[in-house]
Design an enzyme around this catalytic site. Sequence first.
Site, mmCIF file in Angstrom:
data_model
loop_
_atom_site.group_PDB
_atom_site.id
_atom_site.type_symbol
_atom_site.label_atom_id
_atom_site.label_comp_id
_atom_site.label_asym_id
_atom_site.label_seq_id
_atom_site.Cartn_x
_atom_site.Cartn_y
_atom_site.Cartn_z
ATOM 1 N NE ARG A 76 21.910 35.464 25.764
ATOM 2 C CZ ARG A 76 22.802 34.525 26.079
ATOM 3 N NH1 ARG A 76 23.721 34.175 25.233
ATOM 4 N NH2 ARG A 76 22.766 33.947 27.260
ATOM 5 C CE1 TYR B 184 29.759 32.677 14.580
ATOM 6 C CE2 TYR B 184 32.147 32.761 14.434
ATOM 7 C CZ TYR B 184 30.946 33.354 14.762
ATOM 8 O OH TYR B 184 30.926 34.637 15.274
ATOM 9 C CB ALA C 243 31.054 27.956 6.017
HETATM 10 N N1 LIG Z 1 31.311 37.616 20.940
HETATM 11 C C1 LIG Z 1 32.249 37.519 20.015
HETATM 12 O O1 LIG Z 1 33.416 37.281 20.317
HETATM 13 C C2 LIG Z 1 31.912 37.726 18.563
HETATM 14 C C3 LIG Z 1 32.963 37.901 17.672
HETATM 15 C C4 LIG Z 1 32.686 38.080 16.333
HETATM 16 C C5 LIG Z 1 31.388 38.096 15.896
HETATM 17 N N2 LIG Z 1 30.380 37.914 16.773
HETATM 18 C C6 LIG Z 1 29.017 37.936 16.236
HETATM 19 O O2 LIG Z 1 28.303 38.954 16.868
HETATM 20 C C7 LIG Z 1 26.911 38.626 16.892
HETATM 21 C C8 LIG Z 1 26.395 38.774 18.308
HETATM 22 O O3 LIG Z 1 27.072 37.848 19.140
HETATM 23 P P1 LIG Z 1 27.184 37.971 20.725
HETATM 24 O O4 LIG Z 1 28.569 37.603 21.080
HETATM 25 O O5 LIG Z 1 26.608 39.242 21.187
HETATM 26 O O6 LIG Z 1 26.308 36.739 21.183
HETATM 27 P P2 LIG Z 1 24.818 36.608 21.727
HETATM 28 O O7 LIG Z 1 24.547 35.172 21.868
HETATM 29 O O8 LIG Z 1 24.656 37.485 22.915
HETATM 30 O O9 LIG Z 1 23.953 37.221 20.531
HETATM 31 C C9 LIG Z 1 23.401 36.468 19.496
HETATM 32 C C10 LIG Z 1 21.903 36.627 19.540
HETATM 33 O O10 LIG Z 1 21.327 35.978 18.411
HETATM 34 C C11 LIG Z 1 20.108 35.406 18.830
HETATM 35 N N3 LIG Z 1 19.675 34.315 17.972
HETATM 36 C C12 LIG Z 1 20.246 33.094 17.844
HETATM 37 N N4 LIG Z 1 19.520 32.334 17.018
HETATM 38 C C13 LIG Z 1 18.469 33.097 16.590
HETATM 39 C C14 LIG Z 1 17.364 32.866 15.716
HETATM 40 N N5 LIG Z 1 17.172 31.690 15.117
HETATM 41 N N6 LIG Z 1 16.497 33.879 15.510
HETATM 42 C C15 LIG Z 1 16.661 35.060 16.135
HETATM 43 N N7 LIG Z 1 17.684 35.328 16.977
HETATM 44 C C16 LIG Z 1 18.577 34.356 17.201
HETATM 45 C C17 LIG Z 1 20.400 34.903 20.241
HETATM 46 O O11 LIG Z 1 19.216 34.694 20.981
HETATM 47 C C18 LIG Z 1 21.289 35.991 20.802
HETATM 48 O O12 LIG Z 1 20.549 36.958 21.505
HETATM 49 C C19 LIG Z 1 26.798 37.225 16.318
HETATM 50 O O13 LIG Z 1 26.449 37.306 14.959
HETATM 51 C C20 LIG Z 1 28.205 36.689 16.481
HETATM 52 O O14 LIG Z 1 28.504 35.689 15.546
HETATM 53 C C21 LIG Z 1 30.603 37.747 18.105
#
Ligand SMILES: NC(=O)c1ccc[n+]([C@@H]2O[C@H](COP(=O)([O-])OP(=O)(O)OC[C@H]3O[C@@H](n4cnc5c(N)ncnc54)[C@H](O)[C@@H]3O)[C@@H](O)[C@H]2O)c1
Length: 283
Positions: free
Chosen positions: A17, A179, A181
Site C-alpha cells: 500500500r 488488536y 491482544a
Molecule cells: N498506522 C499506524 O498508526 C500503526 C501504528 C502501530 C502499528 N501499526 C502496524 O503497522 C503495520 C502496517 O500498518 P499500516 O498502518 O501500514 O497499514 P496498512 O493497512 O497499509 O498495512 C497492512 C498491510 O497488511 C496487509 N494484510 C492484511 N491482512 C493480510 C493477510 N491476511 N495476509 C497478507 N497481508 C495482509 C494489508 O493488505 C496491508 O497492505 C501493521 O502491522 C499495523 O498494525 C500501524
Amino acid sequence: MYPDLDGKVAVITGAGRHRGLGAAIARKLAEDGVRIVLHDIGRVAGAMAPEHGVGKSTELDQVADEIRAITPHITTCQADMRVESEVEALVGSAVQHFGKLDILVNNAGVGFLFGPLIDQTQEQWDTVLDVNLRGAFFAMKHAVRQMLKQEEQPNWGRGRIVSIGSRGSKSGSALTSSYIASKHGLVGLTRSAAIELGPQQITVNAVCPNHVTTGLGSWQNDYMAKARGQTLDEYMDAMRGRIPLGRVGETADTANACAFLCSGQARYITGESMNVSGGEEMH
Ligand SMILES: NC(=O)c1ccc[n+]([C@@H]2O[C@H](COP(=O)([O-])OP(=O)(O)OC[C@H]3O[C@@H](n4cnc5c(N)ncnc54)[C@H](O)[C@@H]3O)[C@@H](O)[C@H]2O)c1
C-alpha cells in the site's frame, strides 16, 4: 547509510500500500542496497473490512514499480498470512529469486475490526489474531528454517527478524481488544524467539510505533473520533497533546528504526520491542 546491508535479501510483509509502513520500510532498505521481496495479500479475504481496501494486487505492483526506481532487485509475492503453505511459499520465493533470505520484516497486520468487546464476533477476533500473530509466527518459522541453512556473516550474524508491533504492544485501549491482544502477543513471540535463536546469531526484535497516518491510520482516526463524539481535528489535537515530541509518527520514523535493527550496528540487540512514539510510550 548502512553499507553492510548491501546485497542482503529481505521479505517485507504487507507492503503493498502506497502510504503504508511496509512500503516505507521497503524503500528505506532498498536505498541501502537490500534486495526486496515485496509482499501483500492481493485480495480481500474473510472478515476484512472492504472499505479499508486490504492490499489490492494492483497497488502492490505500483509500489513495486516505485521501488524499482531505486533498485532493480525487487520481486513481488502474494500470500495470505493466515495460510501456512502460502507463507512458506513466500519465503521460497525469496530463495528462488535471490538465492537466500537474510531479513524478515513482519509488517502485515489488520488494525481495524474494532468495536466493543461484548460485540466482537469469533470471526473478527480470529481474523485479527490470525493475521497479526499467527501469520507472524508462520513467517518467522519458515524464514528461520532458511536462515539456519546459511552461513553466519562477519560482524552481522545469520539473520534479522523485525516485527511491527504497536503502542498497543505495551498499553491497552478501549474498543481494540483483539488488536491489542495480538500486538502484546508479538512482544512475547519476539522475546521467546530471541532467546531461542540467539545462539544461532539470528536477532529478533519489534518496532512499536504509536500513530502514523497511513491508510489504516486514517481509518482508525475516523473510527476513534466518531466513537468518542469528537471531530477529527479534536481527536488529532488531543493525540498530539499526549506526545512529548508534539507530532504523530511518520512512516520514515518506523522505517529508520527497522533499517537500524537490520544493520550490523544492531548485532548485539535482540529481544527488544523499541518504541517509536515521540515519547508517548516509555516502557
Ligand atoms: N498506522 C499506524 O498508526 C500503526 C501504528 C502501530 C502499528 N501499526 C502496524 O503497522 C503495520 C502496517 O500498518 P499500516 O498502518 O501500514 O497499514 P496498512 O493497512 O497499509 O498495512 C497492512 C498491510 O497488511 C496487509 N494484510 C492484511 N491482512 C493480510 C493477510 N491476511 N495476509 C497478507 N497481508 C495482509 C494489508 O493488505 C496491508 O497492505 C501493521 O502491522 C499495523 O498494525 C500501524
